[in-house]
Design a protein around this motif. Structure first.
Motif, PDB file in Angstrom:
ATOM      1  N   LYS A   5      -4.383 -17.460  13.700  1.00 12.31           N
ATOM      2  CA  LYS A   5      -3.867 -18.486  12.839  1.00 12.31           C
ATOM      3  C   LYS A   5      -3.341 -17.812  11.503  1.00 12.31           C
ATOM      4  N   ILE A   6      -4.402 -17.165  10.939  1.00 12.71           N
ATOM      5  CA  ILE A   6      -4.090 -16.577   9.676  1.00 12.71           C
ATOM      6  C   ILE A   6      -2.960 -15.231   9.805  1.00 12.71           C
ATOM      7  N   GLY A  67      -5.219 -20.243   6.786  1.00 16.64           N
ATOM      8  CA  GLY A  67      -4.208 -20.128   7.612  1.00 16.64           C
ATOM      9  C   GLY A  67      -2.877 -21.098   7.571  1.00 16.64           C
TER      10      GLY A  67
END
Ligand SMILES: [Zn+2]
Length: 206
Positions: A5-6, A67
């Motif tokens: 996600k990040i 994120g």
């Protein structure tokens, strides 16, 4: 922490800033391979360059680690606005209370003298003395109740300001009750500096 996600978030923010992986890497003094690894979620940016990276992507470290852009700033701003609004509303209601105090004071004083006047007139018309005392007593009792109410308003509405140190505070009912006063200005001891002075009533704390 969700590395994938990040990574996606870094890529999204990088594109929003119109940078290629290469350009971002150059600005950070890294290889585009490193940037690619972050964006695919294979690694996290090193703590030592995290601030610089966030600066370039115009996000906070909190955003990066989440994120996503977390609306903390909006939240703070909103909280601040709500606080300001609350203070403003308190000031307005305090002003209304202090106006009400004057109105109550006037009505109650008028009522007291009216009772005395009516009692006196009835006496001259031959009424018994107890009627005079009944009316006089009624006037006094309502006057005392009204004064206690007014004193309570004066205690809680707004603040008293210390002449010596400028401290603004809400005094206890007892200290307001016991204090010498000229109108609303009272001679009281400041809880902050401990000095006694003639303290003004103020509506606003700033
Ligand atoms: Zn003081």
């Amino acid at each position: 922490m969700d590395q994938v996600k990040i990574g996606k978030f870094i890529a999204q923010k990088r594109k929003e800033r119109g940078l290629t992986q290469m350009q971002l890497a150059e600005k950070l003094g890294m290889t585009d391979r490193a940037v690619s690894k972050w964006e695919t979620g294979k690694s996290l940016p090193d703590a030592s360059i995290m601030l610089e990276l966030c600066g370039l992507l115009k996000i906070t470290v909190n955003d990066l680690l989440s994120g996503e852009v977390i609306s903390m700033e909006n939240y703070n701003e909103k909280t601040e606005k709500n606080l300001i609004e609350m203070v403003r509303q308190k000031e307005q209601s305090d002003k209304r209370l202090l106006t009400m105090e004057i109105v109550i004071g006037i009505i109650s004083t008028v009522f007291l003298f009216a009772m005395i006047a009516v009692g006196t007139v009835l006496m001259t018309m031959g009424a018994q003395i107890w009627i005079f005392f009944l009316l006089f007593g009624l006037g006094i009792v309502q006057f005392i109740v009204a004064m206690m109410f007014c004193l309570r308003i004066e205690q809680v509405a707004g603040y008293y300001e210390c002449r010596k140190c400028g401290h603004k505070y809400v005094p206890t009912y007892k200290s307001v009750n016991m204090a010498m006063h000229m109108g609303r200005t009272r001679y009281m001891k400041c809880p902050e500096c401990g000095k006694k002075s003639w303290q003004r009533k103020v509506v606003s704390k700033d």
